[in-house]
Write a protein that holds these residues in place. Structure first.
Motif, PDB file in Angstrom:
ATOM      1  N   ASN A  91       0.642   4.274  -2.605  1.00  0.00           N
ATOM      2  CA  ASN A  91       0.489   5.672  -2.199  1.00  0.00           C
ATOM      3  C   ASN A  91       1.561   6.554  -2.830  1.00  0.00           C
ATOM      4  OD1 ASN A  91      -1.731   5.098  -0.618  1.00  0.00           O
ATOM      5  ND2 ASN A  91      -0.523   4.745   1.233  1.00  0.00           N
ATOM      6  N   ASN A  94     -14.782   2.783  -0.533  1.00  0.00           N
ATOM      7  CA  ASN A  94     -14.701   4.206  -0.151  1.00  0.00           C
ATOM      8  C   ASN A  94     -15.649   5.100  -0.953  1.00  0.00           C
ATOM      9  OD1 ASN A  94     -12.920   3.820   1.888  1.00  0.00           O
ATOM     10  ND2 ASN A  94     -11.100   4.479   0.755  1.00  0.00           N
ATOM     11  N   ARG A 120       0.266  21.725  -4.403  1.00  0.00           N
ATOM     12  CA  ARG A 120      -0.890  22.010  -5.257  1.00  0.00           C
ATOM     13  C   ARG A 120      -0.805  21.253  -6.570  1.00  0.00           C
ATOM     14  NH1 ARG A 120      -4.540  26.120  -5.325  1.00  0.00           N
ATOM     15  NH2 ARG A 120      -5.338  26.772  -7.349  1.00  0.00           N
ATOM     16  N   SER A 167      -1.478  17.607  -6.119  1.00  0.00           N
ATOM     17  CA  SER A 167      -2.916  17.337  -6.009  1.00  0.00           C
ATOM     18  C   SER A 167      -3.571  17.338  -7.380  1.00  0.00           C
ATOM     19  CB  SER A 167      -3.585  18.388  -5.110  1.00  0.00           C
ATOM     20  OG  SER A 167      -3.105  18.281  -3.799  1.00  0.00           O
ATOM     21  N   ARG A 168      -3.197  18.321  -8.184  1.00  0.00           N
ATOM     22  CA  ARG A 168      -3.804  18.408  -9.518  1.00  0.00           C
ATOM     23  C   ARG A 168      -3.430  17.194 -10.369  1.00  0.00           C
ATOM     24  NH1 ARG A 168      -6.748  22.453 -10.047  1.00  0.00           N
ATOM     25  NH2 ARG A 168      -6.305  24.544  -9.261  1.00  0.00           N
ATOM     26  N   SER A 195       0.833  -1.207   0.000  1.00  0.00           N
ATOM     27  CA  SER A 195       0.000   0.000   0.000  1.00  0.00           C
ATOM     28  C   SER A 195       0.866   1.255   0.000  1.00  0.00           C
ATOM     29  CB  SER A 195      -0.928  -0.003   1.220  1.00  0.00           C
ATOM     30  OG  SER A 195      -1.871  -1.032   1.101  1.00  0.00           O
ATOM     31  N   THR A 196       1.987   1.198   0.697  1.00  0.00           N
ATOM     32  CA  THR A 196       2.890   2.357   0.712  1.00  0.00           C
ATOM     33  C   THR A 196       3.378   2.643  -0.706  1.00  0.00           C
ATOM     34  OG1 THR A 196       3.580   1.806   2.948  1.00  0.00           O
ATOM     35  CG2 THR A 196       5.020   3.272   1.691  1.00  0.00           C
ATOM     36  N   SER A 248      -7.766  12.056  -2.877  1.00  0.00           N
ATOM     37  CA  SER A 248      -7.339  11.153  -3.949  1.00  0.00           C
ATOM     38  C   SER A 248      -7.949  11.568  -5.295  1.00  0.00           C
ATOM     39  CB  SER A 248      -7.717   9.708  -3.612  1.00  0.00           C
ATOM     40  OG  SER A 248      -9.087   9.478  -3.858  1.00  0.00           O
ATOM     41  N   PHE A 249      -9.030  12.323  -5.255  1.00  0.00           N
ATOM     42  CA  PHE A 249      -9.637  12.829  -6.493  1.00  0.00           C
ATOM     43  C   PHE A 249      -8.867  14.028  -7.034  1.00  0.00           C
ATOM     44  CE2 PHE A 249     -14.131  11.590  -4.834  1.00  0.00           C
ATOM     45  CZ  PHE A 249     -13.842  10.254  -5.075  1.00  0.00           C
ATOM     46  N   GLY A 250      -7.949  14.537  -6.236  1.00  0.00           N
ATOM     47  CA  GLY A 250      -7.184  15.696  -6.680  1.00  0.00           C
ATOM     48  C   GLY A 250      -7.533  16.974  -5.937  1.00  0.00           C
ATOM     49  N   ALA A 251      -8.303  16.858  -4.858  1.00  0.00           N
ATOM     50  CA  ALA A 251      -8.656  18.052  -4.090  1.00  0.00           C
ATOM     51  C   ALA A 251      -7.417  18.611  -3.400  1.00  0.00           C
ATOM     52  CB  ALA A 251      -9.720  17.707  -3.053  1.00  0.00           C
ATOM     53  N   THR A 252      -7.150  19.881  -3.599  1.00  0.00           N
ATOM     54  CA  THR A 252      -6.006  20.516  -2.938  1.00  0.00           C
ATOM     55  C   THR A 252      -6.378  20.842  -1.493  1.00  0.00           C
ATOM     56  OG1 THR A 252      -6.759  22.688  -3.612  1.00  0.00           O
ATOM     57  CG2 THR A 252      -5.239  21.566  -5.108  1.00  0.00           C
ATOM     58  N   LEU A 275       0.202  10.271  -3.218  1.00  0.00           N
ATOM     59  CA  LEU A 275      -0.418  10.501  -1.907  1.00  0.00           C
ATOM     60  C   LEU A 275       0.661  10.584  -0.831  1.00  0.00           C
ATOM     61  CD1 LEU A 275      -3.366   7.938  -2.172  1.00  0.00           C
ATOM     62  CD2 LEU A 275      -3.602  10.422  -2.059  1.00  0.00           C
ATOM     63  N   ASP A 276       1.842  10.103  -1.150  1.00  0.00           N
ATOM     64  CA  ASP A 276       2.942  10.065  -0.187  1.00  0.00           C
ATOM     65  C   ASP A 276       4.225  10.404  -0.937  1.00  0.00           C
ATOM     66  OD1 ASP A 276       4.263   9.722   2.163  1.00  0.00           O
ATOM     67  OD2 ASP A 276       4.007   7.542   2.286  1.00  0.00           O
ATOM     68  N   ILE A 279      -3.145   9.571   3.671  1.00  0.00           N
ATOM     69  CA  ILE A 279      -3.046   8.107   3.753  1.00  0.00           C
ATOM     70  C   ILE A 279      -3.825   7.584   4.953  1.00  0.00           C
ATOM     71  CG2 ILE A 279      -1.440   6.196   4.012  1.00  0.00           C
ATOM     72  CD1 ILE A 279       0.684   8.142   2.809  1.00  0.00           C
ATOM     73  N   ARG A 306      -2.586  14.302  -9.305  1.00  0.00           N
ATOM     74  CA  ARG A 306      -3.261  13.135  -8.727  1.00  0.00           C
ATOM     75  C   ARG A 306      -4.664  12.983  -9.324  1.00  0.00           C
ATOM     76  NH1 ARG A 306      -3.941  14.538  -3.250  1.00  0.00           N
ATOM     77  NH2 ARG A 306      -1.680  14.530  -3.155  1.00  0.00           N
ATOM     78  N   GLY A 307      -5.346  14.119  -9.430  1.00  0.00           N
ATOM     79  CA  GLY A 307      -6.704  14.079  -9.973  1.00  0.00           C
ATOM     80  C   GLY A 307      -6.733  13.825 -11.467  1.00  0.00           C
ATOM     81  N   PHE A 367     -10.289   1.367  -4.240  1.00  0.00           N
ATOM     82  CA  PHE A 367      -9.913   0.919  -2.898  1.00  0.00           C
ATOM     83  C   PHE A 367     -10.580  -0.410  -2.555  1.00  0.00           C
ATOM     84  CE2 PHE A 367     -10.023   5.583  -2.960  1.00  0.00           C
ATOM     85  CZ  PHE A 367      -8.720   5.871  -2.594  1.00  0.00           C
ATOM     86  N   ARG A 400     -12.299  10.041   6.509  1.00  0.00           N
ATOM     87  CA  ARG A 400     -12.116   9.121   5.380  1.00  0.00           C
ATOM     88  C   ARG A 400     -12.589   9.774   4.073  1.00  0.00           C
ATOM     89  NH1 ARG A 400     -12.663   3.267   4.157  1.00  0.00           N
ATOM     90  NH2 ARG A 400     -13.007   2.773   6.326  1.00  0.00           N
ATOM     91  N   ARG A 443      -7.356   5.241   5.153  1.00  0.00           N
ATOM     92  CA  ARG A 443      -7.410   3.979   5.919  1.00  0.00           C
ATOM     93  C   ARG A 443      -8.373   4.069   7.083  1.00  0.00           C
ATOM     94  NH1 ARG A 443      -1.076   2.678   6.744  1.00  0.00           N
ATOM     95  NH2 ARG A 443      -0.643   1.805   4.706  1.00  0.00           N
ATOM     96  N   VAL A 496     -10.569  10.513   0.657  1.00  0.00           N
ATOM     97  CA  VAL A 496     -11.002  10.072  -0.672  1.00  0.00           C
ATOM     98  C   VAL A 496     -11.038  11.259  -1.631  1.00  0.00           C
ATOM     99  CG1 VAL A 496     -12.957   9.126  -1.973  1.00  0.00           C
ATOM    100  CG2 VAL A 496     -12.295   8.095   0.195  1.00  0.00           C
ATOM    101  N   PHE A 538      -8.197   5.956  -8.493  1.00  0.00           N
ATOM    102  CA  PHE A 538      -7.967   5.022  -7.381  1.00  0.00           C
ATOM    103  C   PHE A 538      -9.171   4.089  -7.202  1.00  0.00           C
ATOM    104  CE2 PHE A 538      -5.174   8.526  -6.501  1.00  0.00           C
ATOM    105  CZ  PHE A 538      -4.048   7.964  -5.918  1.00  0.00           C
TER     106      PHE A 538
END
Lengths: 242, 408
Positions: A52, A96, A78, A81-82, A48-49, B314-318, A57-58, B403, A84-85, A92, B307, B407, B311, A90
């Motif tokens: 991430n 989630n 910033r 994050s962008r 999982s690490t 993970s969608f890209g929210a700053t 995420l990490d 993270i 990532r989106g 899970f 949580r 979880r 999530v 993802f």
């Protein structure tokens, strides 16, 4: 060129007694566009690490991670994050899904962070995605009224709604029975392939891992190619969560 | 642009999905804003009613009363000389509203016999100057001076004593004296204590009976225009007072004593302002308590939503987006509560029988509409409480590790 390129990635955590616990050590990994990669390993092996880190995420303690050739260590929070989106989707183990929102609202949720037309057309796009995963008729149901398999299909639709270049799936079948898990995994593989997205799956399930084009074993923080069926069996003998 | 829309949509979505929680947390804010807005609006209206009540006796701001008399005999000036002097004064200084009032006693022939009634002989402008609002019929007009039947306005007790229920029968009453005359009741006012009879009479009429002595020989000395009232700008009262005294004294030959003084009530506004301040202070305390309730529920909720926040990351929210969404959720909710509270306050204030509750059923001449300032204040207060109460949960949401949050 690789879409994801990890070189000598390490990740350590500092424990309360000030000792350092290595989780990942010298991980090298390349993922090409549209490729399907599976990573198997025991609980606590760092799967999982790794996921991430791949999904921004990490951040790693050391090593380099190039995303589409661009070093990720210099990215602002910033920008991370962008990216990532925009680049990642993802899936899970526990789905989630956002509670009390309908399936359509859940699928549309990532598009709240998109811009322009993608944002404005989010509702219709979400319904199209639900149609693609065979849940068009249940678009207005809240997650609490969907079965586990249906919930994971909603999660897959949600992961794909922004047309990501990589889908990161963390134990996507872990909460499903064998038959449903197989159906969901087949859908995930098919949908990502149709989108041209790479798929990185973490799983204990041998049949799930077998769907991947390349398979790796993660053991005590070290990543290595998995070639023998026997070794695969040894790596996944522990069925606990990753 | 779509980023801002998205943040607002996200915040509104939270409010929509968690209606019950939001409603519960907003009860305090709703009540506080409702109380504050209602009190502010009512305060303005009560102030207006108080102002009108006070002005009914003392005149509008600023009313200057002018009296003239012979310091030796105590007699007022001759009517014609007084009228000419006043007319010249009013014309020279372009005074828009000037009224005359004389107190006297009139003997009315009632069903039970002749009754002496305290009567005020007034010019039509007296009604404007003293905010006289008839509950039935009308106040005097300039044309009433040409009428051969003197117009009178009486109170309800007078009508009752006359044995007349209302003005539908066009009632008249005979004014006794050397030359009795039948007067026409044109309006009814709500004045006087208990059974006290009150009557207003137009200052001049066309008939021969209008001579002061004809009204009541016993009160002839008070039959003249004993008091002139001038409606002047409040900031020029002192100047007007001195000028009027000087000019009238000269116009009347210099031998008469002329006195001028301000009669309208002063200081009532300060009292009302203090009262309003005290009530608004109480409203602020309630608002703070309501805000604490929102904060408390916001803190609990954000921990339950960790949580979900992960999530969304993970969608890209700053971080900024998460902060804004949690903050706006609180602001959206309290703003909505504020809007509802302001709406409820408007409904309440507009439907309160203010004339009956505050003004003894007398129509309020210049009842102000619902003050926009009170509505704006209410909305600002509600939004500010939302922003303050949303700050801490928003900080917690941003500091949550993604993270761990996923979880959770």
């Amino acid at each position: 060129m690789s879409l994801l390129e990890l070189r000598g990635i390490s990740r350590e955590v500092r424990l309360p007694d000030e000792s350092v616990l290595p989780i990942l050590t010298g991980v090298d990994l390349d993922v090409a566009p549209g490729e399907h990669v599976a990573i198997v390993g025991r609980s606590g092996s760092g799967k999982s690490t790794l996921l991430n880190l791949l999904g921004l995420l990490d951040t790693p303690t050391s090593g380099s991670y190039l995303l589409d050739g661009e070093p990720t260590d210099r990215l602002s929070a910033r920008r991370r994050s962008r990216l990532r989106g925009e680049v990642f989707g993802f899936v899970f183990q526990q789905f989630n899904l956002l509670p009390r929102r309908t399936a359509a609202e859940n699928v549309a949720a990532p598009l709240l962070y998109a811009r322009g037309r993608d944002y404005l057309r989010r509702r219709s796009t979400a319904r199209e995605m639900l149609d693609r995963v065979g849940l068009g008729a249940r678009a207005d149901q809240v997650p609490e009224r969907l079965s586990g398999g249906e919930q994971q299909r909603v999660a897959i639709a949600r992961a794909l709604v922004r047309a990501p270049r990589v889908v990161l799936a963390d134990e996507p079948t872990g909460a499903l029975d064998v038959e449903t898990g197989a159906q969901v995994m087949a859908l995930l593989a098919q949908a990502t392939a149709e989108n041209g997205a790479a798929l990185v799956t973490i799983t204990h399930d041998l049949s799930v891992a077998a769907l991947a084009g390349r398979r790796f074993r993660l053991e005590r923080g070290h990543l290595s190619p998995l070639v023998e069926a026997g070794a695969l069996g040894a790596a996944t003998s522990d069925r606990g969560p990753a | 642009m779509t980023g801002i829309l998205g943040t607002l949509a996200e915040a509104w979505d939270e409010v929509r999905v968690h209606k019950s929680r939001v409603l519960l947390s907003l009860v305090g804010v709703f009540l506080a804003v409702f109380a504050m807005t209602s009190v502010t609006a009512l305060g303005l209206m009560v102030a207006q009613v108080q102002q009108e009540l006070a002005e009914r006796s003392g005149g509008r701001a600023a009313t200057v009363a002018v009296n003239a008399w012979d310091p030796v005999t105590g007699m007022p000036p001759a009517g014609e000389a007084w009228d000419a002097a006043v007319a010249e004064l009013v014309q020279r200084y372009d005074i828009a509203t000037a009224a005359t009032i004389a107190y006297g006693e009139t003997r009315f022939r009632m069903p039970g016999g002749t009754m002496p009634v305290q009567t005020r002989r007034v010019s039509p402008n007296y009604g404007d100057l003293h905010r006289v609002e008839p509950i039935e019929g009308r106040w005097f007009r300039e044309g009433d001076r040409e009428s051969l039947s003197p117009s009178i306005v009486v109170n309800e007790a007078f009508l009752t004593a006359l044995g007349v229920p209302d003005l539908s029968s066009r009632p008249t009453v005979v004014i006794g004296g050397a030359d009795p005359v039948r007067a026409t009741i044109v309006g009814v006012v709500r004045e006087g204590y208990a059974e006290e009879l009150v009557a207003y009479r137009i200052d001049r009429s066309a008939g021969p009976w209008d001579a002061a002595a004809a009204v009541d020989p016993a009160t002839a000395m008070y039959g003249g225009p004993s008091t002139l009232e001038l409606w002047v700008p409040a900031d020029q009262t002192d100047l007007v007072t001195e000028t009027v005294k000087h000019d009238l004294s000269l116009a009347l030959g210099g031998e008469l004593q002329v006195d001028a003084y301000r009669t309208d009530p002063q200081g009532a506004e300060e009292t009302i302002a203090m009262l309003r301040l005290a009530i608004r202070g109480a409203g602020t305390v309630v608002l703070v308590l309501g805000g604490l309730g929102v904060l408390n529920i916001g803190l609990v909720t954000v921990r339950q939503r960790i949580r979900e926040i992960g999530v969304r990351r993970s969608f890209g929210a700053t971080s900024g987006r998460i902060f804004a969404a949690v903050m706006l959720e609180s602001v959206c909710a309290t703003a909505l509560a504020g809007l509802l509270a302001v709406g409820a306050a408007i409904v309440l204030v507009r439907n309160l029988p203010l004339e009956r509750l505050l003004n003894n059923g007398i129509p309020i001449a210049d009842l102000p509409g619902f003050p926009v300032a009170a509505a704006v204040e209410g909305m600002i207060a509600a939004t500010a409480v939302g922003a303050l109460a949303g700050l801490l949960p928003a900080i917690i949401a941003v500091r949550a590790k993604v993270i761990d949050a996923i979880r959770f």
